[in-house]
Scaffold this motif. Structure first.
Motif, PDB file in Angstrom:
ATOM      1  N   HIS A  41       0.844  -1.209   0.000  1.00 31.41           N
ATOM      2  CA  HIS A  41       0.000   0.000   0.000  1.00 31.41           C
ATOM      3  C   HIS A  41       0.871   1.248   0.000  1.00 31.41           C
ATOM      4  O   HIS A  41       2.088   1.168   0.139  1.00 31.41           O
ATOM      5  N   HIS A  43       1.468   3.914   1.959  1.00 35.03           N
ATOM      6  CA  HIS A  43       2.152   4.621   3.052  1.00 35.03           C
ATOM      7  C   HIS A  43       3.663   4.571   2.860  1.00 35.03           C
ATOM      8  O   HIS A  43       4.202   3.572   2.379  1.00 35.03           O
ATOM      9  N   HIS A  46       6.132   1.733   3.449  1.00 35.71           N
ATOM     10  CA  HIS A  46       5.963   0.532   2.617  1.00 35.71           C
ATOM     11  C   HIS A  46       6.285   0.818   1.152  1.00 35.71           C
ATOM     12  O   HIS A  46       6.870  -0.015   0.466  1.00 35.71           O
ATOM     13  N   HIS A  99      -7.028  -1.620   4.902  1.00 38.00           N
ATOM     14  CA  HIS A  99      -6.235  -0.619   5.638  1.00 38.00           C
ATOM     15  C   HIS A  99      -6.479   0.792   5.097  1.00 38.00           C
ATOM     16  O   HIS A  99      -6.915   1.674   5.834  1.00 38.00           O
ATOM     17  N   ASP A 120      -0.123  -3.540   6.286  1.00 35.58           N
ATOM     18  CA  ASP A 120      -0.926  -3.060   7.410  1.00 35.58           C
ATOM     19  C   ASP A 120      -2.369  -3.453   7.105  1.00 35.58           C
ATOM     20  O   ASP A 120      -2.765  -3.492   5.945  1.00 35.58           O
ATOM     21  N   HIS A 287      -5.419   0.447  11.728  1.00 36.65           N
ATOM     22  CA  HIS A 287      -4.706  -0.805  12.029  1.00 36.65           C
ATOM     23  C   HIS A 287      -5.586  -1.675  12.922  1.00 36.65           C
ATOM     24  O   HIS A 287      -6.472  -1.175  13.608  1.00 36.65           O
ATOM     25  N   ALA A 338       1.929   5.955   9.640  1.00 36.44           N
ATOM     26  CA  ALA A 338       0.553   5.783   9.173  1.00 36.44           C
ATOM     27  C   ALA A 338      -0.492   6.118  10.222  1.00 36.44           C
ATOM     28  O   ALA A 338      -1.669   6.087   9.945  1.00 36.44           O
TER      29      ALA A 338
HETATM   30 ZN   LIG Z   1       0.018   1.736   6.422  1.00 38.72          ZN
END
Ligand SMILES: [Zn+2]
Ligand SMILES: [Zn+2]
Length: 339
Positions: A41, A43, A46, A99, A120, A287, A338
């Motif tokens: 994803h 963020h 990542h 997420h 996540d 989360h 995040a």
């Molecule tokens: Zn994230």
């Protein structure tokens, strides 16, 4: 029956800054620039700029382009949710992680074994993204951001109602909602809309681009206006979305005496809210909280759990008491960003 399949960690393992699949020769969410990356994803802990090739959902690719520029990877290869591709004999598929928009778990199968790298994830409802889908597996890689029993998130709708009643109680004060600019901000707007709020919502400059992208990708967020160029008086008694760092800084002074709100799983910790000068803590997280995390690990039926970013030790210990083999990966470069 004794299984002859090779253990997962002989072909999939952490390499300091990410998880590497040796037969497929690709990395998942690598923390440094690589030739082939699969990204869970958008963020920034990542998704990083500069990889030669990126495989991800089309939404994640769009998010990366908005954040880092059109050319932030050599080649982008979108993979639709549920579609399987073969990379050097390794089967790879993406399934929703629940997420943020576009977030996916990476399901990897090789030599009769299946691993799921969840990135996540959360189990709670979120109208801005597809819900988490459970996939049983041999190895489940989980985050541990809120992996302590104290962490129990509220329902987002409950917190939106709390915000709306504060607006009714303080009709002359602008409500500044600090929320992470990718995911949380757009989810809060959508949930506030679902709670019945239909006036314009104002946006700090730092949340405009990604919020517009959500709208472009089909998430209806109602009428949004930029704070820039708007008379502060006309925002009185209204909702302004901003990054958490803007709460209490110079920018916020134009609003006179605003109500500072912060939407985050960390708002469960009262001291943290107080320390940040947050008058209205909203316990909303993207989360899993502790009960959801344990439930998910059990439901995956994974005999081996690999734990990344967050409270790794506490979770590893607890999973041990449940008879699961758990290990902390101690990957570098993952943070609280995040939230
Ligand atoms: Zn994230
Ligand atoms: Zn993360």
């Amino acid at each position: 029956m004794i299984s002859l399949a090779p253990p997962v960690d002989s072909w999939l393992y952490p390499v300091g800054s990410g998880i590497y699949c040796e037969p497929g020769d690709f990395y998942i969410d690598p923390g440094r620039v690589v030739d082939r990356a699969v990204i869970t994803h958008g963020h920034s802990d990542h998704a990083r700029a500069g990889h030669r090739a990126v495989l991800a959902t089309s939404e994640t690719i769009e998010i990366m382009k908005v954040r880092y520029g059109e050319d932030c990877a050599g080649v982008f290869q979108p993979l639709a949710i549920g579609e399987t591709i073969d990379i050097n004999g390794v089967r790879v598929r993406l399934v929703p992680a629940g997420h943020i928009l576009g977030s996916a778990q990476v399901v990897i199968e090789w030599a009769g074994r299946r691993a799921v790298i969840s990135g996540d994830y959360k189990r709670a409802s979120d109208p801005t993204c597809a819900p988490f889908e459970l996939v049983t597996c041999d190895v489940f890689v989980t985050e541990a951001t809120f992996a302590l029993p104290v962490f129990r998130h509220e329902k987002a709708r409950h917190e939106a109602d709390k915000l709306l009643s504060s607006l009714r109680a303080e009709p002359d004060r602008t409500h500044l909602i600090g929320a992470y600019n990718l995911g949380k901000c757009q989810r809060m707007i959508r949930v506030v809309r679902d709670a019945g709020y239909d006036k314009p919502i104002y946006l700090h400059g730092a949340v405009v681009a990604l919020t517009e992208l959500y709208q472009k990708l089909g998430v209806d967020l109602g009428e949004l206006l930029p704070v820039a160029g708007t008379d502060p008086k006309s925002m009185r008694g209204g909702i302004v979305m901003c990054p958490p760092s803007a709460l209490g800084d110079r920018w916020s002074r134009r609003f006179g005496d605003p109500v500072n709100a912060f939407a985050s799983g960390w708002m469960r910790v009262r001291g943290r809210a107080r320390q940040l000068g947050v008058e209205l803590p909203l316990v909303v997280s993207d989360h899993v909280d502790w009960p959801e995390l344990i439930q998910t690990v059990i439901e995956t039926e994974a005999q081996e759990i690999w734990v990344t970013h967050g409270r790794e030790d506490a979770l590893v210990h607890y999973l041990g008491t449940l008879g699961r083999k758990a290990r902390a990966l101690a990957l570098v470069g993952y943070g609280e960003e995040a939230e």
